[in-house]
Design a protein around this motif. Structure first.
Motif, PDB file in Angstrom:
ATOM      1  N   PHE A  99      56.274  30.108 -25.970  1.00 13.54           N
ATOM      2  CA  PHE A  99      56.955  30.376 -27.026  1.00 13.54           C
ATOM      3  C   PHE A  99      57.900  29.631 -28.060  1.00 13.54           C
ATOM      4  O   PHE A  99      59.172  29.137 -27.401  1.00 13.54           O
ATOM      5  N   PRO A 150      63.457  39.102 -32.016  1.00 18.10           N
ATOM      6  CA  PRO A 150      62.334  38.422 -31.388  1.00 18.10           C
ATOM      7  C   PRO A 150      62.209  37.406 -30.008  1.00 18.10           C
ATOM      8  O   PRO A 150      61.799  37.368 -28.898  1.00 18.10           O
ATOM      9  N   ALA A 218      57.347  33.939 -32.337  1.00 19.01           N
ATOM     10  CA  ALA A 218      58.325  34.558 -32.391  1.00 19.01           C
ATOM     11  C   ALA A 218      59.417  35.226 -33.518  1.00 19.01           C
ATOM     12  O   ALA A 218      60.079  34.362 -33.794  1.00 19.01           O
ATOM     13  N   GLY A 414      54.956  39.602 -33.772  1.00 15.10           N
ATOM     14  CA  GLY A 414      56.318  40.252 -33.399  1.00 15.10           C
ATOM     15  C   GLY A 414      56.686  41.168 -33.902  1.00 15.10           C
ATOM     16  O   GLY A 414      55.217  41.550 -34.569  1.00 15.10           O
ATOM     17  N   TYR A 432      53.989  40.114 -25.411  1.00 16.77           N
ATOM     18  CA  TYR A 432      54.151  38.409 -24.858  1.00 16.77           C
ATOM     19  C   TYR A 432      54.104  38.378 -23.227  1.00 16.77           C
ATOM     20  O   TYR A 432      52.836  37.187 -23.352  1.00 16.77           O
TER      21      TYR A 432
END
Length: 465
Positions: A99, A150, A218, A414, A432
């Protein structure tokens, strides 16, 4: 899956279940995620000044047991890398998922001698540049929208997996990077102090000790996803003419006959405006992973020296920003712009790119398991399949481009980009977390590991990973 994703013919590496959703959701606190997002969002971090917020992310990861590291081209602007999982036995395996989100926030330069030439006083006074708050059930502030909201979601997602007792077989990388928004070194604003993307996720990939199978940038996508990303180039037009002492000037009948190149700008901007419309129409790119609509506009203009007047100027520079879809190359634009200048009889104008970043997209077959993982997570979390993101999100640069550039299948996805709610943050964190579980898998059968999807579905074209 929605928007044709069901035709991709792939399953997530691991299955996630309703029981997983319940367990992980119970470990996500709305108060905690809102507090984290607001805390991060209220640390000023325009591009070039990310250190304070980077240190906060580092300290948070250290407290939560994610063993953070700093990797940097310059110590004032570090990338932060935390890890979780990666302890699965070889017989079970697990994919690695990275991420990433950016630490810097869109903002004026806060140099009054520069900002005065770009912004009105009212725009500069907007508190949302560097302040974030919760009001009437919505989160305000540019830093939360782009991109520390995010970022907070995947940080809390990792904590929820850990709190709920999910040790991951594959490795989960949690990365926070400087410089994604910019700037770019141009003219006298040169050197490492003006670098953006080169010292962020790009530097992290090459020097950060990460080995992801998949990556997720993200960012706000209104819960959609895309694996398409546009690039951009900035072209400098050097418009040449003659400096003539004002008392000696013979006033011409037409502005095009004036020796001062400033007088050519009107005709040049008209030509650029027409060219930009044609460029946009010709550049639309439609693919299973997103629709890209590259656009173009003049970014800046400069010429002459205000305090050294008396003879006009011999040179005016105009700077044109041009978006590129994943299939376009900078030379294509160069040739097209040169033809535009010739066709309009604009005289001597030198054109060259001073910034170039090509766009990229993931290979549809290779990214399919990651897309399936997000789809499974979205169905469990939100009750509907994931959708293709709005074209605006595939018509800009985002750092999934960095990973697709290097053949790491990557997407961007996101929460609601504008005015997200606390529940949006919770929902995004859950998506996520379930995505990470579906990609990385659980560490051992004794802890309830799921069989790889390819073992459940023997006809899985992606093999028994």
């Amino acid at each position: 899956m929605a928007d044709g994703f069901s035709q991709m013919g792939a399953s997530a590496p691991y299955q996630v279940t309703e029981a997983d959703r319940v367990a992980i959701a119970a470990a996500i606190s709305q108060d905690e995620i809102v507090e984290l997002a607001l805390t991060l969002g209220n640390i000023p971090a325009p591009s070039g000044k990310e250190l304070e917020v980077a240190n906060y992310v580092y300290d948070w990861m250290a407290r939560e047991g994610f063993s953070p590291r700093k990797v940097w081209a310059t110590p004032e602007r570090p990338n932060i890398i935390g890890t979780y999982g990666g302890k699965g036995p070889n017989t079970v395996g697990g994919k690695n998922l990275l991420f990433t989100a950016h630490l810097d926030t869109e903002a004026p330069t806060w140099n009054p001698d520069l900002d005065a030439y770009k912004y009105s006083p009212e725009t500069l006074a907007n508190p949302e540049w560097e302040k974030c708050w919760l009001e009437d059930g919505k989160l305000y502030g540019y830093p939360i929208a782009n991109d520390r909201g995010p970022m907070s979601c995947f940080m809390i997602a990792a904590k929820a997996l850990k709190t709920a007792g999910y040790e991951l077989a594959g490795k989960l990388y949690l990365t926070a990077c400087p410089g994604e928004i910019g700037p770019e070194p141009i003219e006298e604003h040169r050197g490492i102090a003006y670098m953006g993307k080169d010292i962020g996720a790009h530097y992290l990939f090459h020097h950060g000790g990460v080995a992801p199978d998949y990556a997720i940038a993200a960012e706000g996508c209104d819960f959609g996803l895309t694996w398409v990303g546009c690039g951009y180039a900035v072209f400098r037009f050097q418009v040449w003419g003659d400096g003539v002492f004002t008392p000696l000037l013979d006033h011409p009948e037409a502005s095009a006959q004036h020796p001062n190149p400033i007088y050519k700008i009107g005709k040049l901007t008209d030509a650029i405006h027409a060219w930009s419309g044609e460029w946009e129409r010709a550049s639309q790119y439609v693919s299973p992973g997103g629709v890209a609509n590259p656009k173009s506009q003049i970014a800046a203009i400069r010429g002459g020296i205000p305090f050294a007047f008396g003879a006009g100027t011999e040179l005016v520079n105009l700077y044109l920003e041009v978006g590129l879809n994943p299939k376009q190359r900078v030379a294509d634009i160069q040739h097209s712009l040169e033809a535009m200048v010739r066709d309009n009889g604009l005289g001597r104008i030198d054109i060259e790119p001073v910034v170039v970043r090509h766009g990229f997209e993931a290979d549809a077959r290779e990214v399919a398991p990651l897309v399936a993982a997000v789809d499974d997570a979205t169905k469990l979390s939100l009750g509907h399949p994931v959708a293709l993101a709005n074209p605006v999100y595939s018509s800009m640069w985002r750092d999934h481009n960095v990973f697709n550039m290097h053949r790491i299948p990557a997407i961007t996805t996101g929460f609601r980009r504008w005015r997200p709610t606390p529940q949006d943050l919770v929902d995004s964190a859950l998506v996520y977390a379930l995505t990470a579980l579906a990609v990385c898998g659980r560490a051992s059968p004794a802890e309830g590991a799921k069989r790889p999807a390819s073992a459940v579905y023997p006809d899985n074209p992606f093999g028994n990973d």
